[in-house]
Design a protein around this motif. Structure first.
Motif, mmCIF file in Angstrom:
data_model
loop_
_atom_site.group_PDB
_atom_site.id
_atom_site.type_symbol
_atom_site.label_atom_id
_atom_site.label_comp_id
_atom_site.label_asym_id
_atom_site.label_seq_id
_atom_site.Cartn_x
_atom_site.Cartn_y
_atom_site.Cartn_z
ATOM 1 N N PHE A 14 0.819 -1.212 0.000
ATOM 2 C CA PHE A 14 0.000 0.000 0.000
ATOM 3 C C PHE A 14 0.855 1.266 0.000
ATOM 4 C CE2 PHE A 14 -2.007 3.369 2.551
ATOM 5 C CZ PHE A 14 -3.037 3.693 1.684
ATOM 6 N N ASP A 15 1.878 1.321 0.875
ATOM 7 C CA ASP A 15 2.662 2.548 1.036
ATOM 8 C C ASP A 15 4.130 2.400 0.661
ATOM 9 O OD1 ASP A 15 3.306 0.886 3.115
ATOM 10 O OD2 ASP A 15 3.340 2.446 4.627
ATOM 11 N N PHE A 38 9.742 3.945 0.362
ATOM 12 C CA PHE A 38 8.595 4.782 0.686
ATOM 13 C C PHE A 38 8.677 6.073 -0.125
ATOM 14 C CE2 PHE A 38 9.415 2.196 4.452
ATOM 15 C CZ PHE A 38 8.161 1.650 4.686
ATOM 16 N N GLU A 39 7.682 6.907 -0.008
ATOM 17 C CA GLU A 39 7.661 8.171 -0.739
ATOM 18 C C GLU A 39 8.792 9.107 -0.302
ATOM 19 O OE1 GLU A 39 4.718 12.022 -1.087
ATOM 20 O OE2 GLU A 39 3.803 10.044 -0.893
#
Length: 85
Positions: A14-15, A38-39
């Motif tokens: 999801f992330d 991650f972002e």
């Protein structure tokens, strides 16, 4: 370019995107390495068999950029400069 057999997996959560690198071969083997993208950061995790705990290192995106640049440079001290396009 010739490739030897190396095993890894890529999963999209999801992330994060999760990459797991498996150490294979005849020599002394290390525990698997898990990379979480991650972002805003990258984490690298590996089980420490001496303590039976997962050790985690977190890179900011700029540290990851610097590491990528450093892998192709000779010994020395460097400063990266961003160039406006």
């Amino acid at each position: 370019m010739r490739y030897r057999s190396h095993m890894f997996s890529i999963e999209h959560e999801f992330d994060a995107t999760v990459v797991t690198l498996v150490d294979e071969g005849q020599s002394y083997l290390q525990e698997d390495i898990t990379i979480n993208a991650f972002e805003d950061c990258i984490t690298i995790e590996q089980l420490d068999p001496r303590t039976d705990q997962v050790m985690t290192v977190t890179f900011s995106m700029s540290q990851l950029r610097d590491l990528g640049a450093a892998l192709d440079l000779p010994e020395g001290v460097y400063a990266l400069r961003e160039v406006d396009a």
